[in-house]
Scaffold this active site. Structure first.
Site, PDB file in Angstrom:
ATOM      1  N   GLU A  34       0.723  -1.118  -0.450  1.00  0.00           N
ATOM      2  CA  GLU A  34       0.124   0.015   0.142  1.00  0.00           C
ATOM      3  C   GLU A  34       0.737   1.157   0.155  1.00  0.00           C
ATOM      4  O   GLU A  34       0.656   2.504  -0.312  1.00  0.00           O
ATOM      5  CB  GLU A  34      -0.748   0.010   1.193  1.00  0.00           C
ATOM      6  N   TYR A 117      -6.517   5.777   4.880  1.00  0.00           N
ATOM      7  CA  TYR A 117      -7.161   4.075   3.940  1.00  0.00           C
ATOM      8  C   TYR A 117      -6.040   3.856   4.607  1.00  0.00           C
ATOM      9  O   TYR A 117      -6.413   2.327   4.608  1.00  0.00           O
ATOM     10  CB  TYR A 117      -6.800   5.655   2.666  1.00  0.00           C
ATOM     11  N   ASP A 135      -9.684   5.434  -0.395  1.00  0.00           N
ATOM     12  CA  ASP A 135      -8.574   5.450  -1.418  1.00  0.00           C
ATOM     13  C   ASP A 135      -9.025   6.147  -2.803  1.00  0.00           C
ATOM     14  O   ASP A 135     -10.729   6.564  -2.973  1.00  0.00           O
ATOM     15  CB  ASP A 135      -7.049   4.821  -2.283  1.00  0.00           C
TER      16      ASP A 135
END
Length: 329
Positions: A34, A117, A135
């Site tokens: 991520e 997020y 996101d």
């Protein structure tokens, strides 16, 4: 009964990409992926992800990482504050969470470099906590799904979208959150959405999906002109370490002045590097100096140990070409 969530989950089960970090839903791998995926396309970051895990397979290895080796592993991904925050976060996990990433979104958000997020993605995918992970893909999907005709960068609109996403959450939460993101990445894409292939098109309220989401016009980037001098002595290249704060903190750069003693100068051409908020319009010169002090590095060292920012890589590649041509002649 047919629902948006069921249709989406069924589509995801059949159409999701087989990505390395999804296979075992390990919290560490999800976190690294991520962070890498911020400002970088998934396809482009995958080779970096695989190499990074070989070098730093767990939180302990990352917490103890040599800064230079960490920067070198990150070279090419840009936004180097992300990798520095990875190490800070790993150290915090060793101190506060017994060498593991915490299991709740709330606790994850207390760590360096982990925002709303990323915390939601780790908590929901790795630990199955029923929380949202919003996101840019999710914002785009929900702004179209509910025909939101307001600026999605405003706090009020952001909260509206968060509320809609939170109310939509269903189990299995890990699959559902990934399904929304995947839909945004593959189908509900910017500018030209593939509406005819969308599994939830019958639930979509947008009359003109391509016009959404609504965002303010981007500010023009500031432009800065730079003249660089690449000092070379006996095949070794001079580099300076930048300040510990600010743009490209603690990274290496070429000089912006001539050395006190030099023999000749050769142009390395021009290159413009675009950062998120500024553009560097650069021209560079290869400078042969007849004196070497500290700060000179062999090319093998630069290739294998030093993370040279991508802003300077074109000039480094041209430098190698010039030196190679000279050796050949």
């Amino acid at each position: 009964m047919k629902t948006m969530q069921n249709e989406l989950l069924e589509w995801y089960a059949k159409n999701h990409r087989d990505l390395a970090f999804r296979k075992d839903q390990d919290a560490y791998k999800i976190w690294i992926s991520e962070i890498m995926a911020q400002q970088t396309r998934i396809e482009a970051m995958l080779p970096y992800f695989e190499r990074f895990l070989i070098l730093f397979p767990n939180l302990t290895a990352l917490a103890n990482a040599d800064d230079e080796a960490l920067h070198k592993a990150w070279q090419g991904l840009g936004y180097y504050s992300r990798c520095r925050n990875l190490k800070k976060c790993a150290i915090e996990c060793m101190k506060r969470f017994h060498g593991e990433l915490p299991k709740t979104k709330a606790e994850l958000k207390t760590l360096p470099g982990i925002g709303e997020y990323t915390a939601g993605a780790i908590a929901s995918i790795a630990y199955k906590e029923k929380v949202s992970a919003i996101d840019g893909n999710v914002i785009r999907v929900f702004s179209r799904l509910y025909d939101i005709q307001e600026d999605v960068t405003s706090i009020k609109t952001r909260r509206k979208i968060e509320s809609l996403v939170d109310r939509s959450l269903v189990q299995p939460i890990d699959q559902y959150n990934q399904a929304i993101m995947e839909l945004g990445a593959l189908i509900c894409i910017p500018k030209v959405p593939k509406c005819s292939a969308c599994p939830i098109r019958e639930f979509c309220q947008a009359s003109d999906p391509a016009s959404l989401p609504i965002k303010p016009e981007k500010k023009k980037r500031k432009k800065e002109k730079k003249v660089l001098y690449v000092w070379v002595h006996d095949g070794r290249v001079h580099l300076n370490k930048r300040k510990a704060t600010g743009l490209l903190a603690n990274m290496y750069e070429f000089d912006e002045k001539l050395p006190a003693h030099y023999e000749s100068v050769v142009s390395l051409g021009e290159y413009t590097h675009i950062f998120s908020h500024v553009e560097w319009e650069m021209q560079a010169n290869l400078v042969y100096t007849n004196k070497e002090d500290s700060g000179f590095y062999a090319m093998d060292e630069i290739e294998n140990e030093i993370a040279l920012p991508s802003a300077f890589k074109p000039f480094y590649e041209r430098l190698k070409e010039v030196i190679f041509d000279e050796e050949k002649n």
